[in-house]
Design a protein around this motif. Structure first.
Motif, PDB file in Angstrom:
ATOM      1  N   VAL A  12      18.015  26.066  16.985  1.00  0.00           N
ATOM      2  CA  VAL A  12      19.020  27.003  17.468  1.00  0.00           C
ATOM      3  C   VAL A  12      20.171  26.998  16.467  1.00  0.00           C
ATOM      4  O   VAL A  12      20.724  25.943  16.166  1.00  0.00           O
ATOM      5  CB  VAL A  12      19.519  26.622  18.873  1.00  0.00           C
ATOM      6  N   SER A  15      26.301  26.887  18.027  1.00  0.00           N
ATOM      7  CA  SER A  15      26.448  26.156  19.291  1.00  0.00           C
ATOM      8  C   SER A  15      27.536  26.743  20.178  1.00  0.00           C
ATOM      9  O   SER A  15      28.207  26.009  20.903  1.00  0.00           O
ATOM     10  CB  SER A  15      26.763  24.685  19.009  1.00  0.00           C
ATOM     11  N   GLY A  19      24.210  29.861  22.208  1.00  0.00           N
ATOM     12  CA  GLY A  19      23.324  28.931  21.528  1.00  0.00           C
ATOM     13  C   GLY A  19      23.026  27.708  22.369  1.00  0.00           C
ATOM     14  O   GLY A  19      21.869  27.270  22.474  1.00  0.00           O
ATOM     15  N   ALA A  23      19.408  26.542  23.962  1.00  0.00           N
ATOM     16  CA  ALA A  23      18.887  25.205  23.680  1.00  0.00           C
ATOM     17  C   ALA A  23      18.557  24.456  24.970  1.00  0.00           C
ATOM     18  O   ALA A  23      17.514  23.788  25.062  1.00  0.00           O
ATOM     19  CB  ALA A  23      19.903  24.428  22.852  1.00  0.00           C
ATOM     20  N   VAL A  35      20.021  21.860  17.654  1.00  0.00           N
ATOM     21  CA  VAL A  35      21.052  22.882  17.468  1.00  0.00           C
ATOM     22  C   VAL A  35      21.790  22.574  16.171  1.00  0.00           C
ATOM     23  O   VAL A  35      22.199  21.433  15.940  1.00  0.00           O
ATOM     24  CB  VAL A  35      22.042  22.895  18.651  1.00  0.00           C
ATOM     25  N   ILE A 248      22.121  17.827  18.647  1.00  0.00           N
ATOM     26  CA  ILE A 248      22.999  18.755  17.936  1.00  0.00           C
ATOM     27  C   ILE A 248      23.331  18.162  16.576  1.00  0.00           C
ATOM     28  O   ILE A 248      23.764  17.008  16.483  1.00  0.00           O
ATOM     29  CB  ILE A 248      24.299  19.018  18.722  1.00  0.00           C
TER      30      ILE A 248
END
Length: 515
Positions: A12, A15, A19, A23, A35, A248
């Motif tokens: 992805v 964020s 996003g 996710a 992400v 992330i």
């Protein structure tokens, strides 16, 4: 993160709320999800920070979330179980007028209508049916047009169809036409302040839909803020993602998406630059992704290296119009804002800029690329709902004005001065009460979040063309035409707002594609 055997992988890009929502949906479906975020923290423009001093929580983007609290995606992800707490102001919104009391949007439709005097029946007739069936309307409004039509086709409840039809019949009008349903300047101004959230001139079709939807939302689910800042929405989404095994990567600017050769099914490799230690060094993701979901606007998607978009789709993206920008000012104020009418201090959102005609003229000027002589100003005072945003005896607020796209230099400074003046005219003593102040020009906003192209905050101007073809005319608005690559940003339906629905629908499309 150790890979689960047989799990599909998703990357992805971005964020923001879309996003992160995409996710979360994929991670909860059992996918390995990463992400990639260029900034040092996730959240995009939804972040909060102690911008104006210790213990002072300022929202760097949106504060008030009439469509976040009503988001089906956020409900499905159960963000309140992950720490998100909504807080409602005493009055949802106020519209300040020059020579008479403000028009107020209350939670109660009847109270709002009663205060509009002879426009009581008109408000109930136009807003009432949508507010009465807000549950159905909000779900339809947050879905792609195709899904809404399918919903109508399956729906046998006459009242539900009637509510959606009311939204369609009135919402399709230009706001200038819809305002003629009201007889008083107060009712017209209240409706105009809602319609101006569109950033589209009031002479355009569909601008009335913004007036109806924002008004009905106030009566349906309200215009709340997140406790301790909009960061609370981000933190809850991150909590859901981590609980589902997603991760992330911050300080990773994605610059390319390339098909991995020799794969039977489409797979893509993410490349970019890591801005942390070893600043600017080129890096690639460790494993190819079966699906890429981009929380990007068309201009950024076009810049990705190696992404071979279909010619027609690329041409449609190149014609995308972002529309007016904003100049935004964050304030820390001693005491409450000294509004001329104390009722305005109870409102979470305040609209300024005069009458319906004055706001309409300002919006038309900004869309033409002209700085209005008197701009439409939207002011959020989250302290009206959440006193924890600032130390006792102080108020956190921000305000923005719609201005021409990319406004810079002295013109941006003039816009900031006009924002101050508009507030001071409605709140004598305001300038003296300001303890700290930070101005964001359109260039500052884009530097802070690349999705705010030219300082525009809605992911693309919601004109009729860009409503029907958002961002291109196709059956699945989230498909880019490249197998395995999906667009899930505010440039896809249902458009701007911190509700996560664009990312949600993009993730659902990817799941359908993969069975």
């Amino acid at each position: 993160m150790a890979a689960r055997r047989g799990a599909r992988r998703a990357a992805v890009v971005g964020s923001g709320p879309n996003g992160l929502t995409a996710a979360c949906v994929l991670a909860r479906a059992g996918w390995e999800v990463t992400v990639y975020e260029a900034a040092d923290e996730p959240g995009g423009a939804l972040r909060s920070a102690e911008l104006l001093g210790p213990g002072v929580v300022s929202d760097l983007g949106a504060s008030v979330h009439p469509f976040g609290v009503g988001s089906p995606a956020f409900e499905e992800l159960d963000l309140t179980a992950h720490g998100l707490e909504w807080m409602q102001p005493g009055i949802q919104a106020a519209h300040v007028l020059d020579d008479e009391p403000p028009a107020l949007l209350h939670s109660s439709l009847e109270q709002t209508a009663a205060e509009l005097g002879v426009d009581h029946d008109a408000w109930r007739r136009i807003i009432g049916p949508v507010a009465a069936h807000w549950e159905e309307v909000r779900r339809a409004a947050m879905a792609p047009a195709v899904q809404t039509l399918q919903h109508l086709g399956r729906d046998s409840a006459p009242t539900r169809i009637g509510a959606l039809a009311r939204l369609g019949l009135v919402g399709a009008w230009p706001a200038d036409v819809a305002a003629r349903c009201f007889r008083t300047p107060r009712a017209r101004a209240l409706f105009a302040g809602m319609a101006a959230h569109s950033t589209v001139p009031f002479s355009h079709p569909l601008t009335a839909a913004f007036g109806v939807l924002f008004s009905a939302a106030g009566h349906g689910t309200g215009w709340p803020v997140a406790r301790r800042g909009s960061q609370g929405i981000v933190d809850a989404l991150v909590s859901v993602l981590h609980a589902a095994g997603g991760r992330i990567e911050t300080e990773f600017e994605v610059t390319g998406v390339r098909r991995v050769p020799g794969r039977h099914r489409a797979a893509h490799r993410i490349s970019g630059r890591r801005s942390g230690s070893g600043s600017g060094r080129a890096v690639v993701a460790e494993e190819p992704a079966d699906v890429v979901i981009a929380d990007l606007t068309p201009a950024q998607l076009l810049r990705l290296e190696g992404l071979e978009l279909p010619v027609r789709y690329r041409r449609a993206l190149s014609r995308w119009t972002y529309g007016p920008a904003i100049v935004k000012i964050d304030y820390l104020i001693n005491g409450p804002i000294p509004w001329r009418d104390p009722e305005v201090a109870r409102a979470g959102t305040v609209h300024l800029g005069g009458s319906h005609a004055q706001i309409g003229a300002a919006e038309a000027a900004a869309a033409r690329g002209v700085l209005p002589g008197r701009p439409y100003v939207l002011l959020a005072q989250p302290s009206a709902a959440d006193p924890s945003r600032a130390p006792a005896g102080q108020t956190v607020a921000w305000a923005y004005a719609h201005v021409p796209h990319g406004l810079a230099g002295g013109a941006a400074d003039r816009a900031a001065s006009m924002i101050d003046a508009e507030i001071a005219a409605a709140a004598p003593g305001f300038r003296e009460a300001v303890r700290a102040r930070t101005v964001w020009t359109p260039q500052d906003l884009e530097a802070f979040d690349a999705n705010l192209v030219g300082g525009a905050i809605s992911g693309g101007m919601p004109t009729l063309r860009q409503f029907v073809a958002r961002p291109a005319l196709r059956w699945d608005p989230y498909s880019t035409g490249v197998e395995g690559v999906w667009l899930g940003s505010s440039s896809t339906p249902p458009g701007g707002g911190a509700h996560g629905m664009s990312g949600y629908h993009a993730a659902q499309a990817a799941l359908r594609e993969h069975g």
